[in-house]
Design a protein around this motif. Structure first.
Motif, PDB file in Angstrom:
ATOM      1  N   LEU A 192       8.429   2.314  -6.623  1.00  0.00           N
ATOM      2  CA  LEU A 192       7.044   2.195  -6.156  1.00  0.00           C
ATOM      3  C   LEU A 192       6.159   3.377  -6.552  1.00  0.00           C
ATOM      4  CD1 LEU A 192       7.623   0.793  -2.543  1.00  0.00           C
ATOM      5  CD2 LEU A 192       7.020  -0.484  -4.613  1.00  0.00           C
TER       6      LEU A 192
ATOM      7  N   VAL B  87       0.842  -1.193   0.000  1.00  0.00           N
ATOM      8  CA  VAL B  87       0.000   0.000   0.000  1.00  0.00           C
ATOM      9  C   VAL B  87       0.881   1.248   0.000  1.00  0.00           C
ATOM     10  CG1 VAL B  87      -1.739   1.307   1.296  1.00  0.00           C
ATOM     11  CG2 VAL B  87      -1.867  -1.199   1.199  1.00  0.00           C
ATOM     12  N   GLN B  88       1.882   1.287   0.911  1.00  0.00           N
ATOM     13  CA  GLN B  88       2.678   2.500   1.084  1.00  0.00           C
ATOM     14  C   GLN B  88       3.974   2.192   1.822  1.00  0.00           C
ATOM     15  OE1 GLN B  88       1.565   5.736   0.153  1.00  0.00           O
ATOM     16  NE2 GLN B  88       3.669   6.327   0.575  1.00  0.00           N
ATOM     17  N   CYS B  89       5.065   2.822   1.404  1.00  0.00           N
ATOM     18  CA  CYS B  89       6.268   2.862   2.230  1.00  0.00           C
ATOM     19  C   CYS B  89       5.996   3.912   3.289  1.00  0.00           C
ATOM     20  CB  CYS B  89       7.497   3.236   1.401  1.00  0.00           C
ATOM     21  SG  CYS B  89       9.007   3.315   2.377  1.00  0.00           S
TER      22      CYS B  89
ATOM     23  N   GLU C  96       4.255   6.821  -6.283  1.00  0.00           N
ATOM     24  CA  GLU C  96       3.737   7.568  -5.126  1.00  0.00           C
ATOM     25  C   GLU C  96       3.672   6.698  -3.870  1.00  0.00           C
ATOM     26  OE1 GLU C  96       3.061  10.894  -4.677  1.00  0.00           O
ATOM     27  OE2 GLU C  96       4.133  10.955  -6.589  1.00  0.00           O
ATOM     28  N   ARG C  97       3.527   5.386  -4.040  1.00  0.00           N
ATOM     29  CA  ARG C  97       3.511   4.486  -2.877  1.00  0.00           C
ATOM     30  C   ARG C  97       4.867   4.425  -2.199  1.00  0.00           C
ATOM     31  NH1 ARG C  97       2.253  -1.092  -4.670  1.00  0.00           N
ATOM     32  NH2 ARG C  97       3.569  -0.467  -6.400  1.00  0.00           N
TER      33      ARG C  97
ATOM     34  N   HIS D 200       7.724   8.526   1.648  1.00  0.00           N
ATOM     35  CA  HIS D 200       7.824   8.036   3.018  1.00  0.00           C
ATOM     36  C   HIS D 200       8.330   9.112   3.967  1.00  0.00           C
ATOM     37  CE1 HIS D 200      11.561   7.417   0.771  1.00  0.00           C
ATOM     38  NE2 HIS D 200      12.143   7.865   1.871  1.00  0.00           N
TER      39      HIS D 200
END
Length: 157
Positions: free
Chosen positions: A126, A93-95, A128-129, A132
């Motif tokens: 990745l 989903v996300q870093c 935009e994911r 961080h």
């Protein structure tokens, strides 16, 4: 949108084999929808620490080699993440966070710039994911005298 594999290929990279831990810890822990990746050093595609990535920034290791070392760390983080979730496209989903440790002499003040090697690679792979939160610190020593070590946290499905 391109896949992680396509982005890696475009960058001329492939995921290495996830490195086995060298002490009494695990390479990652999954807790609910989070994966925490243990610190990854700058091992090359052959699984070895190269001489250009051994030693201290501001002494034996050049800024350029430090950037490459941070990038290798991020690639090793992604290899661990792939081992944890099995599919970087569907599973990530996300870093959430990267933590960087730069092996450097006390007067070396460009640690944030070195860590950009890892941050930039995470976003390049990745998208935009890969954006961080981050912290970066200079340290007196790292395992195996590695120039850089990067740890991470990801939100996953």
């Amino acid at each position: 949108m391109s896949t992680v594999k396509e982005r890696l290929e475009h960058l001329g990279l492939t995921l290495p084999r996830a490195a086995a831990p060298v002490a009494n810890y695990v390479p990652f822990v999954r807790s609910g929808n989070l994966v925490v990746i243990s610190g990854q050093i700058c091992l090359g595609a052959d699984g070895k620490l190269g001489p250009a990535h051994t030693g201290k920034l501001g002494a034996e290791v050049s800024t350029e080699d430090g950037l490459v070392a941070a990038r290798l760390c991020a690639l090793n983080v992604l290899a661990q993440l792939d081992a944890a979730v099995g599919d970087l496209d569907r599973g990530v989903v996300q870093c959430v966070r990267l933590g960087g440790f730069i092996n450097c002499v006390p007067s070396f003040s460009a640690i944030a710039g070195i860590m950009n090697g890892a941050s930039d690679l995470m976003v390049a792979v990745l998208g935009e994911r890969g954006r961080h939160a981050r912290s970066t610190i200079g340290v007196a020593e790292l395992p195996l005298d590695a120039a850089v070590e990067v740890e991470a946290m990801f939100e996953v499905r």
